[in-house]
Design a protein around this motif. Structure first.
Motif, PDB file in Angstrom:
ATOM      1  N   ARG A   1      36.201  48.923  -7.934  1.00 12.68           N
ATOM      2  CA  ARG A   1      36.814  49.609  -6.681  1.00 12.68           C
ATOM      3  C   ARG A   1      36.918  51.028  -7.085  1.00 12.68           C
TER       4      ARG A   1
ATOM      5  N   THR B   1      37.357  55.250  -4.810  1.00 15.26           N
ATOM      6  CA  THR B   1      37.750  56.038  -3.801  1.00 15.26           C
ATOM      7  C   THR B   1      37.935  57.434  -4.012  1.00 15.26           C
TER       8      THR B   1
ATOM      9  N   TYR C   1      40.607  58.083   2.863  1.00 12.17           N
ATOM     10  CA  TYR C   1      40.230  57.524   1.719  1.00 12.17           C
ATOM     11  C   TYR C   1      39.669  55.984   1.687  1.00 12.17           C
ATOM     12  N   PRO C   2      38.524  56.176   2.378  1.00 15.49           N
ATOM     13  CA  PRO C   2      37.712  54.566   2.411  1.00 15.49           C
ATOM     14  C   PRO C   2      37.543  54.249   0.891  1.00 15.49           C
ATOM     15  N   ILE C   3      37.481  52.968   0.734  1.00 16.48           N
ATOM     16  CA  ILE C   3      37.292  52.507  -0.777  1.00 16.48           C
ATOM     17  C   ILE C   3      36.035  51.638  -0.761  1.00 16.48           C
TER      18      ILE C   3
ATOM     19  N   CYS D   1      37.377  49.485   4.414  1.00 15.66           N
ATOM     20  CA  CYS D   1      37.684  49.692   2.923  1.00 15.66           C
ATOM     21  C   CYS D   1      37.066  48.132   2.333  1.00 15.66           C
TER      22      CYS D   1
ATOM     23  N   GLU E   1      37.902  46.461  -1.326  1.00 15.60           N
ATOM     24  CA  GLU E   1      38.728  46.633  -2.455  1.00 15.60           C
ATOM     25  C   GLU E   1      38.614  45.377  -3.262  1.00 15.60           C
TER      26      GLU E   1
ATOM     27  N   CYS F   1      39.520  43.747   2.280  1.00 10.27           N
ATOM     28  CA  CYS F   1      39.111  44.579   3.352  1.00 10.27           C
ATOM     29  C   CYS F   1      39.995  45.160   4.451  1.00 10.27           C
ATOM     30  N   ARG F   2      40.064  46.396   4.822  1.00  9.09           N
ATOM     31  CA  ARG F   2      40.785  46.858   5.746  1.00  9.09           C
ATOM     32  C   ARG F   2      39.683  47.328   7.012  1.00  9.09           C
TER      33      ARG F   2
ATOM     34  N   PRO G   1      40.043  53.118   7.361  1.00  9.90           N
ATOM     35  CA  PRO G   1      40.484  53.545   6.115  1.00  9.90           C
ATOM     36  C   PRO G   1      41.729  54.207   6.095  1.00  9.90           C
TER      37      PRO G   1
ATOM     38  N   THR H   1      45.163  43.842   5.125  1.00 10.60           N
ATOM     39  CA  THR H   1      43.929  43.608   4.416  1.00 10.60           C
ATOM     40  C   THR H   1      43.447  42.008   4.571  1.00 10.60           C
TER      41      THR H   1
END
Length: 408
Positions: free
Chosen positions: A45, A47, A62-64, A115, A117, A134-135, A138, A180
């Motif tokens: 992971r 970012t 801050y996308p992951i 995201c 993660e 995931c989200r 971001p 998430t």
């Protein structure tokens, strides 16, 4: 005798200055052994600030992302590809952009838009998969929520049309909370090794229901088990809100659950059956527990399950292990659970900086020879590797019963 975990005196990977998608954090790695060699492959992971998607009046998002690395020396050193992410969120903002083509060619809602993660890599019925938390959108600099006073940035990039959407739509409810959802991808290891990232991942779909609970630390057992008279897939998961699940009113805290379903698609639906597996019982587990990475078969229908726990902000995240045993036509049950934390942040480079919480968070484990090789995130910013003799570890876990009491 307590098993001896061997550590390096430095991280194997850390943030890369000037790498926009990995400048701030590189952590929480999943690992898998190459079936044709002694190479180990890693997804980690990462970012960094993403000003090209910044909204006026907001922090940088801050996308992951997931990055790829490999090792040829049993995890001592790693060759990481920081030229581009292996898997990136789509980062769509308009409603029509929040779709993806799944493994069956269907156009479906994309829960991995914001995201991807905390990967975990595992086989199911001989096929390789990876799960990611995931989200839909971001966050901003999400570590600011741990400061005093806290700054909440989770909702900064949730668009206005989400709040005007249909209250009965589970997707809209998930988008509003920006919690998430764990998503399953099929992983082609050959293409990943060739760095053909664009075709290495196939979107299968969500494994958890975001409108029910934020849910992560999710992965499957490699084979189906007989449960309630049917051969079913079996999954470990850790809902943040346990109240909708069996036993949740009793334990109240984030805990480890098992879920059984006849098809993988049924896990993110009311068709799945859930069973509470383990909840916080020791002092160092006071806040939560969750499974760490996919179970390892020990033979005789037993499985080694690593798990993590958090006590509080000062004490932080630590790691231990339990052993499950399959039951006749039922969910597996805990038969041994170590009451001691066996892995925790001790080395200088594992100590926190942006986050106040000490954190050793393992997300991968493979067996090579006599050793169990464990990959972990440290201080929520770096990647570490540890080694322990598998037989010694298992023998030690067997010294405790299912409640953590010493046997004999």
């Amino acid at each position: 005798m307590k098993p001896n975990f061997r550590y390096l005196n430095k991280p194997v990977l850390e943030p890369v200055p000037g790498c926009d998608w990995a400048e701030k954090m590189v952590l929480n790695p999943a690992i898998i052994k190459d079936p044709d060699s002694n190479e180990i492959h890693m997804l980690f992971r990462a970012t960094g600030p993403w000003p090209q998607k910044r909204r006026e009046g907001c922090h940088d998002p801050y996308p992951i992302f997931l990055g790829y690395a490999k090792s040829n020396d049993a995890g001592e050193t790693w060759d990481a590809d920081f030229s581009r992410p292996a898997l990136a969120p789509a980062l769509g903002y308009e409603e029509h952009e929040l779709y993806i083509t799944d493994i069956d060619g269907n156009k479906v809602r994309n829960y991995a838009n914001g995201c991807v993660e905390d990967p975990r890599i595992f086989y199911v019925e001989g096929e390789l998969y990876v799960t990611v938390a995931c989200r839909l959108f971001p966050p901003g600099p999400y570590w600011l929520s741990s400061q005093h006073p806290p700054v909440e940035t989770r909702y900064e990039y949730v668009p206005d049309w989400v709040f005007a959407g249909d209250d009965s739509d589970p997707f809209m409810k998930t988008a509003r909370s920006n919690d998430t959802v764990t998503v399953l991808y099929k992983l082609n290891l050959g293409k990943l090794k060739r760095r053909d990232y664009e075709s290495a991942f196939q979107y299968v779909g969500p494994l958890t229901e975001g409108h029910v609970s934020d849910n992560r630390d999710v992965f499957l057992f490699p084979e189906k088990m007989m449960i309630a008279g049917k051969k079913q897939y079996l999954m470990l998961h850790r809902p943040m809100n346990v109240l909708p699940f069996e036993g949740g009113e009793k334990v109240k805290k984030p805990s480890i659950y098992l879920a059984a379903a006849e098809s993988i698609a049924d896990f993110a639906s009311p068709k799945a059956a859930h069973r509470l597996l383990a909840y916080p019982i020791f002092d160092w587990e006071e806040n939560r527990v969750g499974a760490s990475w996919p179970p390892i078969a020990l033979g005789n229908k037993e499985w080694l399950v690593p798990y993590h726990a958090k006590k509080d902000v000062e004490f932080g995240y630590t790691q231990s292990f339990m052993i499950l045993r399959e039951q006749e036509d039922d969910f597996p049950a805990v038969v041994h659970r170590c009451s001691e934390r066996l892995m925790f942040a001790e080395r200088d480079w594992e100590m926190p900086s942006d986050y106040p919480t000490p954190c050793l968070f393992s997300t991968g484990g493979i067996v090579m020879g006599e050793d169990l090789i464990i990959s972990y995130g440290a201080a929520d910013q770096k990647v570490g590797i540890s080694w322990v003799n598998l037989a010694e570890l298992v023998a030690y876990i067997r010294k405790f019963d299912e409640t953590g009491r010493r046997i004999g």
